[in-house]
Structure formats: C-alpha cells, structure tokens
Design an enzyme around this catalytic site. Structure first.
Site, PDB file in Angstrom:
ATOM      1  N   HIS A 398       0.617  -1.147  -0.234  1.00 57.24           N
ATOM      2  CA  HIS A 398       0.452   0.068  -0.285  1.00 57.24           C
ATOM      3  C   HIS A 398       0.963   0.784  -0.180  1.00 57.24           C
ATOM      4  CE1 HIS A 398      -3.738   1.881   0.037  1.00 57.24           C
ATOM      5  NE2 HIS A 398      -4.640   0.687   1.001  1.00 57.24           N
ATOM      6  N   ASP A 402      -2.188   1.834  -4.745  1.00 61.81           N
ATOM      7  CA  ASP A 402      -3.211   2.162  -4.102  1.00 61.81           C
ATOM      8  C   ASP A 402      -4.661   1.109  -4.388  1.00 61.81           C
ATOM      9  OD1 ASP A 402      -2.216   4.970  -3.508  1.00 61.81           O
ATOM     10  OD2 ASP A 402      -2.748   5.993  -5.262  1.00 61.81           O
TER      11      ASP A 402
END
Length: 426
Positions: A398, A402
């Site tokens: 992450h 995204d």
C-alpha cells in the site's frame, strides 16, 4: 601425507558470509574430487560446495546453522603430498563433532535430546529393508514421518530413494508392498498414547524463509484483495488445446494462462510490475515481466523466475514453469533462476482453499494468489447454471499501490480469463 584446507569460497554478488546448511560427509570419510561436501545458504539460494581433491576428512569447520565468513575454514582433508595448509590456518580447525545429517532434529520417541551422526549416502543399503542402528534417524520430511507413524512403519527400516538417502512417500509404499509392515499396526498406532516431542532447528532455507517473511510483513504495508472469477471458458480452451496439441507440445495447466493474463494486464498497470527500494525511496518500474512462481520443495518455499514472460507463448511458459519447478524441488535451481522477479504468482493448486493472504516477495509490490477451482451454481442471464469458479487472492504494498488501482488490475485479469480470446488479441 599433507592437509588440504578448503575455505568458504567467495560466491559472488558481494556476499561476505553464508550459512552452513548441511554436511554430506563426516570426519573419517574418504572423499573424491567433485564430491559434494556441504550445502551453504546465501540470501538467494542453496549452493553445493564440492571437493577439489581426493582424501580423508579430518576436521569440519562448523556446524549446520552456523553463519561463516567467506574465507573461513570449511573443512580439512588429509591428502597425499604436501597439501596447502598454512601456518595461519593451523589454529582454525574446530574439534570434530558428530553433525546432523539434515537441518532438522527429527522426532524422538522418548522425550530425550539426541544428536544424529552424519552418514554418507553409500551407507544406505539396497533392497526394501535397511538395517540402520537404533539411534540413527533417517532423512525424511515431517509429512513422511507422520505418514510412516500412521502406517506403523519404523523409518529406520525403510530404504530411502531421495537425495542423500531421504525417505519419500513412494518408499513407504514400496515398503508396504514388500509386506514388511504389520497390518494391525495402523490401528494400534491410532489409539496409542504418545509422549514424543519434535524439535526442529530453524536453519538453512527455513531460516531464510522465516527472515524474508518477517522482513516483508514488517517493512511493507500489506493489503489483500479477493475477486471471484468464472474460469469455465478458459478451462474449456485449455482442455481443447491439450486434446489437440498435448501430445506434441506438452500439456497446459492453468498457470501459463495466468502468466499470459499478468503480462497483458501489466501493459495498463505498469505500477504493479515494479520494485520498491524503501531505503532509497525509489520505485523502479520494469518493462520486462519476470514472473516468480512460488514452488514448494522439501526444504521450503522457493520462487524460481520465468524470465521475459512477455516474450513467451503458452507452451513456452508452460515448459519453463515445469523446468524451474523441477529444478527447485530437486534443489538444483541456480541463484540466477531464483532471483530477479518483478511480480510473483503463487498457487496451492487443488489445495488452494477459498481465500488466502499471500505475503509480498520484497522488493516487489504485488503478488497474485490462485485459489482452487470449484463447480458452483451461478445465475447467468436469469438462469441457474453450473460454472467453474475460482478466487484470486492477491496482496499489494500500500506504500506504492493504491487500493483502486489494485482492484482495477485484478478486474483486468478477471476480464482476460473470462474472455480468453482477449489474451491473444493485440
């Protein structure tokens, strides 16, 4: 007679130290040139250390699990002639100790610590039954040991056909076929009271796997995304291609189709085919698609790499996956074959379960996990029909990827697999 000292070699890639994983010889053994003396583990692969001379082993320089510096004394061999022993080398040899055959301390029936003496492969007798000493523990994986226990078979009586005499599941079947086991033993064993314990030393490949998994989960911000895919059409295509070309080109599994889907989807999502250097804070996106294919072996999970998957046909990918998987399972995969991946594909095949949460193969930023295929009733155009369904359980870093991009990437793979003709439309 003289002494030939073999030092830990420089394996390259800037490696300053390696872990001694396993001895294949013991003090007193006679060795010949090119015979494998030991296995050592780098950050990337297992490496065999062969003997450059004929002679007799007189000292071992370390124990399995010990991290040794490049240039330190690995083993001393008595040879004819002057040898190569230097004055500076003489204090180094360690008092000889019996060393374990493998990096595992095997199950002990009575709860007492014990150390097994290493034995050369030549000590394994031919035939369905082997007369080992009572305290000698043969090489075998935990799964094979449990299988033998369930069958009431004493492993020390079974001849191993694997590397270094390792007992395999097939060896248990062969033993049973020879009528050496007691037919009533499985029933008795199932209800017998047990007080045994098993201690497994975390060394070699298992230690490297543990370190990499811990490092990955501590450094990366993992998140997983699961999507359901109808694979009925692509399974029909796979069956058709195998029927038509299987005999001449080889059988196709689902994996080469998944590799192709990755290649095509990455054209629109290049941020998934990347490595993240979190120390330098640099993301490197790569045009080449080097797909790591997670493969289970006797020593643990390995990830051989299908290089330049973007330039391979289905059958080329299938052949390379098969070749690499075989090399990994047999412990023959080279450092180059186990490094350099840009994205990883992991599958447990028929044991794939419904959902998994794969751990990233750092410094990569994406890993695609394949779950098992099941037939389920689905509603298609208002009608309930039976379809072959499969989940993709994928994980992403992450810090780089995204959530929306990850979802769109997996949806792109889904579309390609559900409409397999699009895999080949340029």
């Amino acid at each position: 007679m003289g002494t030939h000292v073999i030092k830990m070699p420089d394996i390259g890639e800037g490696i300053a130290e390696v872990e001694l994983s396993q001895w294949h010889v013991k003090v007193g053994d006679l060795v010949v040139e090119d015979q494998v003396l030991a296995d050592v583990m780098t950050d990337k692969a297992m490496v065999d250390i062969p003997s450059p001379v004929h002679g007799k082993v007189i000292a071992l320089g370390g124990q399995p699990g010990e991290v040794m510096a490049v240039g330190s004394i690995l083993i001393s061999i008595e040879v004819e002639g002057a040898g190569n022993l230097k004055e500076s080398d003489k204090p180094a040899p360690v008092a000889p100790k019996e060393t374990p055959v493998a990096p595992k301390v095997e199950a002990v029936v009575e709860s007492k610590p014990a150390v097994a003496a290493a034995r050369p492969a030549a000590a394994v007798c031919q035939g369905p039954m082997v007369a080992r000493e009572a305290d000698e523990r043969p090489l075998a994986s935990p799964a094979v040991r449990k299988h033998a226990l369930d069958l009431g078979i004493q492993l020390r009586l079974v001849r191993g056909s694997g590397p270094a005499g390792r007992v395999l599941h097939e060896d248990l079947d062969a033993y049973l076929a020879q009528g050496q086991s007691n037919a009533s033993a499985p029933v008795a064993a199932a209800y017998a009271q047990r007080n045994d314990e098993e201690q497994i030393q975390v060394i070699g490949m298992r230690r490297k796997i543990a370190q990499r998994m811990q490092d990955a989960t501590q450094r990366a911000a993992h998140f997983s995304y699961v999507e359901e895919i109808d694979v009925t059409a692509i399974e029909e295509l796979r069956a058709h291609l195998n029927e038509k070309h299987g005999a001449s080109r080889g059988k196709l599994t689902l994996l080469p189709f998944l590799v192709r889907a990755l290649v095509v989807a990455l054209r629109d999502f290049p941020q998934m085919n990347a490595r993240y250097d979190d120390e330098a804070q640099v993301i490197t996106r790569l045009g080449a698609v080097h797909v790591g294919v997670a493969t289970q072996s006797d020593v643990g999970l390995m990830v051989p790499v299908v290089r330049h998957a973007e330039a391979r046909s289905l059958w080329d990918s299938a052949a390379e996956i098969s070749r690499l998987a075989s090399a990994a399972r047999n412990g023959k995969a080279s450092r180059d074959e186990l490094s350099g991946s840009t994205i990883t594909l992991t599958s447990l095949g028929a044991l794939g379960g419904i959902v998994s949460t794969p751990v990233l193969n750092l410094p990569e930023v994406a890993i695609v996990g394949v779950n098992k295929i099941v037939e389920r009733p689905m509603v298609v155009k208002g009608q309930v029909v039976i379809r072959k369904m499969m989940n993709l359980s994928s994980s992403f870093d992450h810090r780089v990827v995204d959530g929306m991009d990850a979802a769109l990437f997996i949806q792109a793979i889904r579309g390609l697999l559900e409409q397999p003709a699009t895999l080949f439309v340029e």
